[in-house]
Design an enzyme around this catalytic site. Structure first.
Site, PDB file in Angstrom:
ATOM      1  N   HIS A 101      -8.438   9.410   2.958  1.00  0.00           N
ATOM      2  CA  HIS A 101      -7.194   9.637   3.675  1.00  0.00           C
ATOM      3  C   HIS A 101      -7.409  10.458   4.934  1.00  0.00           C
ATOM      4  O   HIS A 101      -6.784  10.202   5.967  1.00  0.00           O
ATOM      5  CB  HIS A 101      -6.194  10.348   2.756  1.00  0.00           C
ATOM      6  CG  HIS A 101      -4.847  10.551   3.366  1.00  0.00           C
ATOM      7  ND1 HIS A 101      -3.896   9.558   3.422  1.00  0.00           N
ATOM      8  CD2 HIS A 101      -4.286  11.634   3.971  1.00  0.00           C
ATOM      9  CE1 HIS A 101      -2.808  10.016   4.025  1.00  0.00           C
ATOM     10  NE2 HIS A 101      -3.011  11.275   4.363  1.00  0.00           N
TER      11      HIS A 101
ATOM     12  N   HIS B 288       3.069   7.484   2.652  1.00  0.00           N
ATOM     13  CA  HIS B 288       3.110   8.365   1.489  1.00  0.00           C
ATOM     14  C   HIS B 288       3.261   7.487   0.251  1.00  0.00           C
ATOM     15  O   HIS B 288       4.112   7.717  -0.600  1.00  0.00           O
ATOM     16  CB  HIS B 288       4.245   9.389   1.608  1.00  0.00           C
ATOM     17  CG  HIS B 288       3.765  10.802   1.531  1.00  0.00           C
ATOM     18  ND1 HIS B 288       4.396  11.787   0.808  1.00  0.00           N
ATOM     19  CD2 HIS B 288       2.679  11.400   2.083  1.00  0.00           C
ATOM     20  CE1 HIS B 288       3.736  12.933   0.933  1.00  0.00           C
ATOM     21  NE2 HIS B 288       2.702  12.724   1.699  1.00  0.00           N
TER      22      HIS B 288
END
Length: 729
Positions: free
Chosen positions: A42, A88
């Site tokens: 990420h 998200h």
């Protein structure tokens, strides 16, 4: 045998060996914690970074491109616009309300970190079939989380897109985009400044919520144990965020900061290392000065925590007291936690002892770069040839089926939960092709469209990505704006699979080609890999957020009334239904190869739409995308409360989704002006009907008559009827 610490933190043996090589010794636990989050998929983009360099990112109006907290473009007269999109996905699967809410909080901080005031939010959300109670629970929680945070913090949610497909049942997608505006002298970058600069931590106290939240959750596949990861999801406080926004903007106005960094994924590890690496300096960070919610936190926990509503400001030593006074005025906590140092070392202290001593840039610049295998899937040719399907049905039956589909029906159940009139600058809010807001005090309007289509990209990721860019560009064009810049959110499955990496590289090629052709730079983005549950990858689902500018803002279109000509603009629809909503809802299969874009026709159609909005007063425009021309027409008719007589010669003409097409409804006496403008621009135009009455009459292979009221009832209940009372898992 107990699993080694580096594996518990998600690091591979090779990565652990690399850390040992950099430090020339085994890392201490706090050091290992920092490398684990900063080198996560990420944060480091280790699987994607090698492929991103070929995207078009430059244009004369680009002020800040990829690599900062947000992209920034010049919109003229001393004004700038900042834009950013983030995912998200995994936190929202684990805890839908807080996962979505903190996604909103994080994207807001990316924008005001740049010195901009956030003025609008958009969301792209995707779930499994709403017949499943758990999918309804996730959908309800995510929408509530977006609404709860955005409404409370005081930033309008202006649009987005919702999709439902079984492929997202185990891995919903929650992508959020934010737009901000600022004047050029207000721009702030994420730099630590020169040695001697002081690091001040602003905002909420640090706790154990969010430890490894985005960095770890978004860097691995899901399995049956995903529910146990709930403690890793951050908890948001929009009221604290609102105070933080105002305090930071106050600091910028007073010229009190050298640089600012959001504490998002990787928390303090990122906020200390990235600004130092950008400035080519070191930093001394004192964890004993960090304000905590839980006083017994360890150094690794503090360095990995992703607690929300926190910012790191870098301040000249003689301005620290004034910064602390501004923080006190806005009732936010502030602590002096570090000092920028000469050299290149990042040193961290805890309980009076040095616990970290690493090269600051090694956490960012020396993160692994993986050149993963790439292979075209052997099933692509068979997918293109696939013809198995259910039989076609009459046009009226198909239309009612599409209107009843949650991905195509009335989305007001979603957007009515959002406040979209905050600031009173909204010209076009949710429910339109593109959103449009005023830049207060100017004649400028900023338009945004966010678009994604996983089914089309599954069939051909390159063509699908190209089509998304052109669709987004047309969506801002039909509200009068010229395309200016793009941000992208690239949602994919497991990058360890060669076919997923092939999809990824093909999407990048498509995005790059379309943006090059349109002259629209990509100024930022996000890559979300490991959208996979129990081995099942999602469709490749790139999301495009496109910013356009209208100057002046065109006059608002008149309501759809009787006596308007219905004109179809753009290339003639082919017989290709590959990836269409009709194929999904009626034929029940995924197959074929989607129609490719035509750069020349695409550019002409966009130009024609822009001119129409500014020249032909009373013209009502609507992009043709999911559901085709007939669905686009029905949506306009429902909005106007008027029927029509229209001609659709075939299922393909009614429901095909070929690119570069839109509907124009215009008073019949102004039709010649539209035709003349089409001739000048070089666009095909076709008259398909006239509005009037209270029924929709479709002339084709057989004449069909449906009361508009029936169409409205089916469309209006597509989501709301399925979600009635759906608040529990």
């Amino acid at each position: 045998m107990a699993e080694t610490l580096h594996r518990q933190l998600g690091m591979t043996d090779d990565e652990f060996t690399a850390v040992n090589g950099i430090l020339e010794r085994p890392p201490a636990d706090p050091e290992l914690a920092m490398y684990s989050v900063m080198w996560s998929e990420h944060c480091s983009y280790k699987s994607s970074r090698v492929h991103l360099g070929g995207l078009p990112t430059d244009a004369p109006w680009v002020v800040v491109g990829p690599g900062e907290n947000a992209g920034v473009v010049d919109i003229g007269d001393g004004w700038l616009a900042a834009l950013r999109i983030e995912s998200h996905n995994h936190p929202s699967f684990v805890e839908p309300y807080q996962g979505a809410a903190t996604g909103v909080g994080g994207i807001l901080r990316d924008i005001f970190t740049m010195g901009a005031r956030p003025v609008g939010l958009w969301n792209q959300i995707r779930f499994g079939d709403l017949s499943d109670p758990h999918n309804r629970y996730l959908f309800n929680g995510v929408v509530a989380g977006i609404a709860g945070y955005g409404n409370a913090v005081g930033v309008p949610t202006l649009g987005g897109e919702v999709e439902f497909d079984p492929v997202y049942a185990g891995n919903p997608l929650v992508n959020v985009m934010c737009l901000g505006v600022l004047q050029e002298e207000q721009l702030v970058l994420g730099t630590a400044g020169p040695p001697g600069t002081v690091a001040v931590l602003l905002g909420a106290a640090t706790g154990r919520d969010g430890i490894g939240g985005a960095s770890v959750l978004a860097s691995a596949s899901f399995d049956e144990a995903a529910g146990a990861k709930r403690p890793s999801v951050q908890v948001g406080d929009p009221f604290e965020e609102k105070k933080l926004i105002e305090a930071c903007l106050d600091l910028y106005d007073r010229r009190l900061v050298v640089g600012v960094q959001d504490l998002g994924a990787a928390g303090l590890s990122c906020a200390a290392s990235e600004p130092a690496a950008r400035a080519g300096v070191g930093m001394d960070l004192n964890l004993d000065a960090v304000h905590l919610r839980e006083p017994d936190m360890t150094a690794p926990e503090m360095l990995m925590s992703e607690s929300q509503e926190r910012m790191m400001a870098f301040v000249a030593p003689d301005q620290v007291e004034e910064v602390l006074a501004v923080a006190a005025r806005w009732e936010i906590e502030a602590s002096v936690v570090g000092t920028v140092a000469g050299g290149d070392r990042l040193r961290v202290y805890h309980n009076g002892q040095q616990v970290v001593d690493v090269p600051a840039a090694s956490l960012t610049d020396e993160a692994p770069i993986l050149r993963r295998p790439i292979a075209r899937p052997d099933w692509m040719d068979e997918l293109w040839k696939r013809t198995d399907r259910q039989a076609d049905v009459p046009i009226d039956v198909a239309l009612l089926g599409l209107l009843d589909d949650p991905a195509l029906g009335d989305r007001s159940w979603v957007y009515e939960q959002f406040d979209h009139m905050l600031f009173l600058n909204t010209v076009h809010g949710p429910g339109r092709d593109g959103s449009l807001i005023r830049v207060r005090g100017t004649s400028k309007g900023l338009a945004v469209s966010t678009d994604g289509n996983g089914r089309v990209c599954q069939l051909d990721p390159r063509r699908g990505a190209e089509r998304l860019v052109y669709e987004a560009a047309l969506n801002v064009a039909v509200v009068g704006a010229r395309p200016l810049a793009v941000v992208d959110n690239l949602n994919f499955g497991n990058p360890e699979k060669p076919e997923v990496m092939w999809q990824f590289t093909e999407v990048l090629a498509g995005l790059g080609a379309a943006c090059e052709a349109l002259g629209v730079p990509i100024v930022g983005g996000n890559v979300s890999f490991y959208n996979e549950t129990d081995g099942q990858d999602i469709y490749p689902t790139p999301v495009v957020g496109l910013l356009g500018m209208a100057e002046p803002i065109p006059s608002l279109p008149e309501p759809v009334t009787g006596g308007m000509s219905m004109l179809l603009i753009g290339p003639e629809q082919t017989d290709n239904l590959a990836g269409s909503a009709y194929q999904r809802v009626v034929r029940g299969a995924l197959g074929g190869r989607p129609t490719r874009v035509d750069a020349d026709q695409g550019g002409r159609t966009i130009e024609f739409a822009i001119r129409l909005t500014h020249v032909i007063h009373g013209a009502v425009l609507h992009d043709i995308s999911q559901g085709g021309a007939l669905m686009a027409a029905v949506e306009l008719l429902i909005a106007g409360g008027v029927g029509a007589h229209a001609e659709f010669r075939s299922v393909e003409q009614a429901f095909g989704e070929d690119p570069h097409r839109f509907l124009c409804l215009v008073p019949a006496n102004r039709k010649p002006e539209v035709e003349q403008l089409a001739l000048e621009v070089g666009c095909r135009i076709e008259d398909i009907g006239m509005t009037g009455g209270s029924d929709l009459t479709i002339a084709g292979p057989e004449t069909i008559n449906i009361p508009l009221e029936r169409l409205r009832d089916v469309w209006a209940n597509a989501i709301s009827a399925r979600m009635h009372g759906a608040v529990h898992e």
